[in-house]
Scaffold this active site. Structure first.
Site, PDB file in Angstrom:
ATOM      1  CE  LYS A  80      -3.461  -0.832  -0.550  1.00  0.00           C
ATOM      2  NZ  LYS A  80      -4.029  -1.344  -1.840  1.00  0.00           N
ATOM      3  N   GLY A  82       2.035   2.539  -3.026  1.00  0.00           N
ATOM      4  CA  GLY A  82       2.064   3.022  -4.404  1.00  0.00           C
ATOM      5  C   GLY A  82       2.587   1.985  -5.375  1.00  0.00           C
ATOM      6  CG  HIS A 154       4.421  -6.350  -1.178  1.00  0.00           C
ATOM      7  ND1 HIS A 154       4.548  -5.045  -1.608  1.00  0.00           N
ATOM      8  CD2 HIS A 154       3.177  -6.757  -1.549  1.00  0.00           C
ATOM      9  CE1 HIS A 154       3.429  -4.682  -2.212  1.00  0.00           C
ATOM     10  NE2 HIS A 154       2.587  -5.691  -2.194  1.00  0.00           N
ATOM     11  CG  LEU A 271       0.943   6.617 -14.911  1.00  0.00           C
ATOM     12  CD1 LEU A 271       2.408   6.961 -14.690  1.00  0.00           C
ATOM     13  CD2 LEU A 271       0.662   5.171 -14.521  1.00  0.00           C
ATOM     14  CG  PHE A 306      -6.785  -3.130  -6.336  1.00  0.00           C
ATOM     15  CD1 PHE A 306      -6.166  -3.825  -5.311  1.00  0.00           C
ATOM     16  CD2 PHE A 306      -6.023  -2.744  -7.426  1.00  0.00           C
ATOM     17  CE1 PHE A 306      -4.804  -4.137  -5.374  1.00  0.00           C
ATOM     18  CE2 PHE A 306      -4.681  -3.047  -7.502  1.00  0.00           C
ATOM     19  CZ  PHE A 306      -4.071  -3.751  -6.467  1.00  0.00           C
TER      20      PHE A 306
END
Length: 345
Positions: A80, A82, A154, A271, A306
């Site tokens: 979370k 980015g 991650h 974006l 999401f």
């Protein structure tokens, strides 16, 4: 600063061991999630000290020995911070701004989440779905992609595939204010973990390092130590919000791609939060609808998406002042005496 990854791989390779999280807070968090969705933290994995679900354990060595290629591009973050935003930016820069190709294939397929198979429940894993890749063996899926591969993870530095330190592919790491990251992670858990516990309990889990991929600041600091390496770029969520064209240009230079001003402008528009929110190749709208229906979640809850709000400082709308102060004290304590000490608020 002396680069840390000059250390011989043989010395870096410490045996993986796990400790079960049996404390009352971890148990309370686990019991607050719905069966069949992503599980909460069940073990602490060493040498990193990172929290992972028990489902991770059988995959730990496969991930450690995953075959890395020099032309891979890795996007890495604590959750979370980015990640999805960065993935779409990086993929389009790396693929010459081919928007048609980007729209024709889900981001999960173009830019797979390497260890996803190790953090989902066995029930989801059994529901193999070639379209969204969530039910697939994501390690094998990623292994078989043609070069150049774009890979999301991650994982902490000590749990990454060991060949990363030999092949040295390009790594783009993304950071974010932990108060915003924690707030977004809370809503993420409400959707993907079916979390029904209290907000306060979740935030306690974040601060006490009981959530998957925690500890937050250890995660950030270990990557920050690599910042002077030529194959590592560190961006921040806040900078992307403040100066997205500037981040696009810097990232393109890092990826050795030349973009015209027109291409930068078009990519920045693509974006934008407004465009990302309605991009079906990214937002997983149909799959999320199925998850909500299957697990009886409120269909109209605006937070169960999401791509949620995409704000800087959004935590101020939800986090009580006393908790804000606690987060800030926690940050000062965690950063004191570290490479990030000068960034203490």
């Amino acid at each position: 600063m002396k680069p840390i990854n000059k250390m011989p791989v043989a010395r870096r390779l410490q045996p993986i061991r796990v400790e079960t999280l049996g404390d009352s807070l971890s148990e309370k968090l686990r019991l607050s999630c719905k069966p069949g969705l992503m599980p909460m933290g069940g073990v602490r994995v060493f040498p990193s000290g990172c929290v992972m679900p028990t489902e991770y354990v059988p995959y730990a060595e496969r991930l450690r020995h995953f075959s890395v290629r020099p032309d891979d591009v890795w996007v890495i973050s604590y959750p979370k911070c980015g990640t999805t935003w960065t993935q779409e930016m990086v993929w389009l820069i790396g693929n010459d701004c081919d928007y048609e190709a980007a729209k024709s294939q889900l981001l999960l397929q173009r830019f797979p989440f390497l260890e996803a198979v190790s953090i989902i429940s066995q029930e989801i894993e059994g529901e193999e779905d070639d379209e969204n890749v969530l039910g697939a063996d994501t390690i094998t899926f990623t292994e078989e992609l043609p070069s150049p591969r774009f890979i999301k993870t991650h994982l902490t530095t000590k749990l990454l595939p060991q060949e990363i330190w030999i092949k040295k592919p390009k790594i783009i790491y993304v950071t974010r204010d932990p108060k915003d990251a924690a707030t977004s992670y809370y809503h993420h858990h409400r959707l993907w973990n079916g979390y029904t516990g209290s907000y306060d309990t979740f935030m306690e889990g974040f601060l006490k390092d009981k959530l998957v991929y925690s500890p937050f600041w250890d995660h950030v600091i270990e990557y920050k130590k690599l910042e002077n390496e030529p194959h590592v770029l560190i961006n921040s969520y806040e900078e992307m919000k403040r100066d997205l064209p500037g981040v696009i240009r810097r990232t393109a230079k890092f990826l050795e791609k030349d973009l015209t001003d027109e291409q930068v402008s078009k990519l920045a528009h693509h974006l934008s939060f407004k465009e990302m929110k309605v991009n079906s190749a990214i937002n997983g709208e149909e799959f999320i609808k199925e998850v909500k229906e299957k697990h009886e979640m409120p269909a109209e809850d605006p937070e169960l998406t999401f791509i949620r709000k995409g704000e800087v400082g959004g935590y101020k709308n939800e986090m009580p002042e006393k908790l804000v102060e606690r987060f800030d004290d926690w940050t000062r304590e965690k950063l004191y005496g570290t490479i990030l000490q000068n960034e203490i608020m």
